[in-house]
Design a protein around this motif. Sequence first.
Motif, mmCIF file in Angstrom:
data_model
loop_
_atom_site.group_PDB
_atom_site.id
_atom_site.type_symbol
_atom_site.label_atom_id
_atom_site.label_comp_id
_atom_site.label_asym_id
_atom_site.label_seq_id
_atom_site.Cartn_x
_atom_site.Cartn_y
_atom_site.Cartn_z
ATOM 1 N N ASN A 68 0.863 -1.292 0.120
ATOM 2 C CA ASN A 68 -0.448 -0.282 0.048
ATOM 3 C C ASN A 68 1.127 1.301 0.054
ATOM 4 O OD1 ASN A 68 -2.305 -1.918 -0.273
ATOM 5 N ND2 ASN A 68 -2.704 -1.461 2.337
ATOM 6 N N LYS A 69 1.931 1.117 0.516
ATOM 7 C CA LYS A 69 3.135 2.554 0.853
ATOM 8 C C LYS A 69 3.643 2.819 -0.370
ATOM 9 C CE LYS A 69 3.819 2.318 5.968
ATOM 10 N NZ LYS A 69 4.600 2.157 7.111
ATOM 11 N N ARG A 70 4.181 1.504 -1.189
ATOM 12 C CA ARG A 70 4.712 1.500 -3.025
ATOM 13 C C ARG A 70 3.497 2.101 -3.445
ATOM 14 N NH1 ARG A 70 7.410 -3.723 -4.241
ATOM 15 N NH2 ARG A 70 8.376 -3.230 -2.178
ATOM 16 N N GLU A 71 2.042 1.759 -3.501
ATOM 17 C CA GLU A 71 1.552 2.176 -4.665
ATOM 18 C C GLU A 71 0.843 3.439 -4.534
ATOM 19 O OE1 GLU A 71 -0.055 1.293 -6.956
ATOM 20 O OE2 GLU A 71 0.317 -1.117 -7.251
ATOM 21 N N GLU A 72 1.649 4.528 -3.387
ATOM 22 C CA GLU A 72 0.803 5.574 -2.836
ATOM 23 C C GLU A 72 1.810 6.595 -2.876
ATOM 24 O OE1 GLU A 72 0.381 8.367 1.041
ATOM 25 O OE2 GLU A 72 0.356 6.434 1.187
ATOM 26 N N VAL A 73 3.137 5.814 -3.042
ATOM 27 C CA VAL A 73 4.351 6.424 -3.454
ATOM 28 C C VAL A 73 4.432 6.501 -5.142
ATOM 29 C CG1 VAL A 73 7.014 6.573 -3.875
ATOM 30 C CG2 VAL A 73 5.427 6.344 -1.795
ATOM 31 N N LEU A 74 3.645 5.215 -5.489
ATOM 32 C CA LEU A 74 3.924 5.298 -7.058
ATOM 33 C C LEU A 74 2.641 6.595 -8.151
ATOM 34 C CD1 LEU A 74 4.678 1.884 -7.878
ATOM 35 C CD2 LEU A 74 5.763 3.069 -8.322
ATOM 36 N N ASN A 75 1.123 6.263 -7.155
ATOM 37 C CA ASN A 75 0.637 7.007 -7.848
ATOM 38 C C ASN A 75 0.581 9.061 -7.519
ATOM 39 O OD1 ASN A 75 -1.372 5.015 -8.433
ATOM 40 N ND2 ASN A 75 -1.905 5.114 -5.843
ATOM 41 N N LYS A 76 1.396 9.272 -6.090
ATOM 42 C CA LYS A 76 1.863 10.514 -6.667
ATOM 43 C C LYS A 76 3.153 10.943 -8.058
ATOM 44 C CE LYS A 76 1.834 11.564 -1.808
ATOM 45 N NZ LYS A 76 1.954 11.151 -0.192
ATOM 46 N N LYS A 77 3.802 9.632 -7.688
ATOM 47 C CA LYS A 77 4.751 9.762 -8.552
ATOM 48 C C LYS A 77 4.713 9.955 -10.484
ATOM 49 C CE LYS A 77 9.726 8.135 -9.826
ATOM 50 N NZ LYS A 77 10.510 7.362 -9.642
ATOM 51 N N ARG A 78 3.281 8.794 -10.484
ATOM 52 C CA ARG A 78 2.576 9.131 -12.199
ATOM 53 C C ARG A 78 1.446 10.185 -12.180
ATOM 54 N NH1 ARG A 78 1.368 3.587 -10.113
ATOM 55 N NH2 ARG A 78 2.807 2.300 -11.496
ATOM 56 N N ALA A 79 1.342 11.133 -10.906
ATOM 57 C CA ALA A 79 0.658 11.790 -11.298
ATOM 58 C C ALA A 79 1.035 12.276 -11.339
ATOM 59 C CB ALA A 79 -0.476 12.003 -9.581
ATOM 60 N N LEU A 80 2.307 13.129 -11.361
ATOM 61 C CA LEU A 80 3.308 14.518 -11.778
ATOM 62 C C LEU A 80 4.008 14.759 -12.373
ATOM 63 C CD1 LEU A 80 4.614 17.557 -10.530
ATOM 64 C CD2 LEU A 80 6.064 16.347 -9.766
ATOM 65 N N GLY A 81 3.501 14.875 -14.591
ATOM 66 C CA GLY A 81 3.356 15.410 -15.710
ATOM 67 C C GLY A 81 2.990 13.667 -16.000
ATOM 68 N N GLY A 82 2.704 12.999 -15.405
ATOM 69 C CA GLY A 82 1.600 11.948 -16.502
ATOM 70 C C GLY A 82 1.040 12.524 -17.411
ATOM 71 N N LEU A 83 1.010 11.641 -18.386
ATOM 72 C CA LEU A 83 -0.533 12.369 -19.810
ATOM 73 C C LEU A 83 -1.326 12.704 -19.547
ATOM 74 C CD1 LEU A 83 0.355 9.441 -22.334
ATOM 75 C CD2 LEU A 83 1.584 12.340 -22.288
ATOM 76 N N GLU A 84 -2.308 12.387 -18.359
ATOM 77 C CA GLU A 84 -3.784 12.965 -17.549
ATOM 78 C C GLU A 84 -3.567 13.808 -16.766
ATOM 79 O OE1 GLU A 84 -6.493 11.798 -18.840
ATOM 80 O OE2 GLU A 84 -5.088 10.260 -20.721
ATOM 81 N N PHE A 85 -2.146 14.473 -16.248
ATOM 82 C CA PHE A 85 -2.093 15.252 -14.907
ATOM 83 C C PHE A 85 -1.341 16.475 -15.304
ATOM 84 C CE2 PHE A 85 -2.323 10.808 -13.763
ATOM 85 C CZ PHE A 85 -3.465 10.426 -12.413
ATOM 86 N N ALA A 86 -1.438 17.457 -14.907
ATOM 87 C CA ALA A 86 -0.675 18.393 -14.553
ATOM 88 C C ALA A 86 0.496 18.111 -15.175
ATOM 89 C CB ALA A 86 -1.056 19.164 -13.803
ATOM 90 N N PRO A 87 1.611 18.922 -16.391
ATOM 91 C CA PRO A 87 3.203 19.034 -16.954
ATOM 92 C C PRO A 87 3.753 19.129 -15.285
ATOM 93 C CG PRO A 87 2.059 21.215 -17.557
ATOM 94 C CD PRO A 87 0.860 19.927 -16.700
ATOM 95 N N ILE A 88 4.851 18.656 -15.206
ATOM 96 C CA ILE A 88 5.929 18.678 -14.636
ATOM 97 C C ILE A 88 6.625 20.238 -14.525
ATOM 98 C CG2 ILE A 88 8.432 18.489 -13.738
ATOM 99 C CD1 ILE A 88 7.824 15.498 -14.103
ATOM 100 N N PHE A 89 6.538 21.054 -14.011
ATOM 101 C CA PHE A 89 7.123 22.163 -13.600
ATOM 102 C C PHE A 89 8.666 23.319 -13.634
ATOM 103 C CE2 PHE A 89 7.444 26.976 -12.681
ATOM 104 C CZ PHE A 89 6.475 27.586 -13.941
ATOM 105 N N GLY A 247 11.657 13.582 -15.326
ATOM 106 C CA GLY A 247 10.514 12.874 -14.688
ATOM 107 C C GLY A 247 10.454 11.723 -14.040
ATOM 108 N N ASP A 248 11.507 11.164 -14.048
ATOM 109 C CA ASP A 248 11.876 9.774 -12.990
ATOM 110 C C ASP A 248 12.425 10.419 -11.711
ATOM 111 O OD1 ASP A 248 10.443 8.195 -14.764
ATOM 112 O OD2 ASP A 248 13.350 7.291 -15.439
ATOM 113 N N GLN A 249 12.757 11.219 -10.770
ATOM 114 C CA GLN A 249 13.608 11.631 -10.172
ATOM 115 C C GLN A 249 12.525 11.549 -9.336
ATOM 116 O OE1 GLN A 249 14.682 16.550 -10.604
ATOM 117 N NE2 GLN A 249 16.078 14.893 -10.270
#
Length: 791
Positions: A68-89, A247-249
């Motif tokens: 669950n903790k790993r999924e939470e971290v991955l979701n935050k990481k995918r949410a930033l800059g993903g094609l369906e989310f806001a870009p990385i500023f 994108g990955d850091q």
Amino acid sequence: MALEKNEAHRPGPFKQSNKTHKHGRHRSKGSISLATKGKVSLKSLSKKNKRDLNRDQRRHQSLQIRQNKREEVLNKKRALGGLEFAPIFVSVIPLNREFDPTSALAVLSQCGEDAIVRHTSTGITHICVPRFKKKFSLISPAKDNELDVLDTLKVADTVLFLLSAVYGADDIEHMVDNFGKRILSSSFAQGLPTPVVALTDLESIAPKKRNEFKQNVQKLVAQWLPDEKLMVLDKSADAINILRKIGDQKKKPVLYRDRRPYLYGEEVEYIPDKEGPMGTLKVTGYLKGSPLSVDQLVHIPGLGEFQMTQIDAPFDPSKADKNRNRDSNSMEDDSSMIKVLGRCDPAKQESLDSENIPDPMDAEQTWPTNDDFEMAEKEKLLKKIKKVPKGWSDYQAAWIPDDDADFQEDEVSESEEESGDEFMDAASEEKSYYSDAEDKEKDFDTVTESDVGVKDDKYDQQMDLDAEKKDLANIKAAKSDRMFPDEIDTPVDSSAKDRFQKYRGLESFRTSPWDPKENLPSDYARIFQFQNFDRTKKRVLKEEENKDGAMPGWYITVHVKSLSQLMWSTFQETKSPVILMGQFPHEQKMSVLNVVLKRTANYDAPIKSKDRLIFQCGYRRFITNPVFSQHTNGQKHKFERFFQPNSTAVATFYAPIQFPPAPILCFKEVLGTLVLVATGSLLSCNPDRLIIKRAVLSGHPLKIYKRSAVVRFMFFNREDVLYFKPCKLTTKMGRTGHIKEALGTHGHMKCVFDGQLKSQDTVLLNLYKRVFPKWTYENLIVSCANNEMET
């Protein structure tokens, strides 16, 4: 008597029990259960449910928690800059003023054949890389206004620092000039986003020397960012590597920013009202941080706090970048659709009122009757009148002897009283000669010799001799305060009890009581105070987590109402970015803020209390005149006349409320430029902080006996000795005592101490009074059109 058959022996009450052998091994479970005899500890009862699980169930439970903790971290990481989310500023900042980052942005835009690049009217470059499934927004703020650079870093997810090998070919140290050092030090103080360092123009170095050059540059970067690895940006392949790393850091959190909603204006439109001088500002961009409610307030740096009328959800152009093969007609239909996310409710909307309006008739009684007048006349005849200083309370007046008929009401103003301190004569509000210099460079830099005119015919015209004398007096006063802290010469031509009538003596500075609500200034009626600040902060943060409104990652348009047309036209001349920061409840109201500051190495001159300084508190920037005090424990804190170099102090001033944590940057205008003189953090929002100013009167022993001494030069008349007789005396060598009696009429006095004094010792008398800051808060507007700081 012999035992019968089948009869067991039972020991009596006096049976000897020997000590068990210490074999060094732990007791077994069986021995522990026998010793406890069935008793169960309270800790075991609390873990009953956990103990009911068998070994496999406990292993599965820990595995689920880890997943669950790993999924939470991955979701935050995918949410930033993903094609369906806001870009990385990404904020692209060169560390040398002469280096133009346009070439680096062009290389990043050519990162691949499948990359989709789009530019906005505000200078943002959007790059969509389908192979990474990431979107990036790149902005390079103007270098001529460094405050705009800091504002851009407040909302950036990643900062890309650029170094050019062209400027370091002769000397590596020249790659980072004063501009880059100031940006690095200021960004570290306010909260640096995730950094990436890239080196450009490496091909200008000879091939055999490139590795050695990169190693030297890496050592230079390690002085500021020891954990960052230097990357190269010269080709499209290098651009792909940099974007992949961005994108990955792991993104570095900035707590004060991430708790609030914030938005960088990609599209800005101002619509004036049909009638009146106001208008509506429409700011479009990607929302980040926390949810934004239409009923809360937003802060725009350089403009102030505003209310919103509505929040829209326009067509997101990044979706068009993702689906470029869609039918153009359907795309036009989507772009014309605007969904209204919410409209303001005047009943629930936060008010813009920042000050409390005091009622002058508050706590007044009704109109007196004739009986009240007659009663007052009788009491007037019977009551003995005692003259006390202006603003003193009843228990302060009780300290004055009843037979003192010469005690006059204090009509001396605060400024006149300060002028009595010999080393405080340097005016705190004077204009330094630096501000009259004709240097037109307006960034906050350290003063160098090249900043001052070198031509002899113009040098005298630039100098203000009166300001020179005042600066010299200020330096001498700071040196005297450092050598003899708080010592004041007793006036010879006037009475000491009149000069120090607002002061009082304390038996102990640490333990003696002092009422924080006593003799408050009238400005305290205009501020707001929390009954329990920590409890309010927890409640506000909990409410923000469950708040409804526009969610982070959405592409929205915010309608900001009641923006003055004149203010907007002035702000447009600055060409500063429009940044929206959502505010917590109560953060627009005025109170007393206490911030901890530590001096920087950029400015070595002492800073006087109540000097004009520019503060950046979190997302807000303003001008005020703070009061400095010691950063100590306890209820009372000693007032500091000067903020000395290489020291730490607490600055207190009137400012809008802000919930900690919040970074603090303190600037001072020197030679027309802004110098970063101190950094720190927000300590508290507490108007009850007791800042006590100390005045030390010194005397010298004339005759020394075994337990007493005759002291002179502390007072110069008999009345002052009798007036200050209840006060405690100390010496610089640790003796304590008190005044026994006055000798003669010229201020000599006999004092008793706890031991014999030495001839080189100095007798001290400490007096105290509370100090309050002045109401000098001014909202700051940065104007690049005339390179000045305006309010």
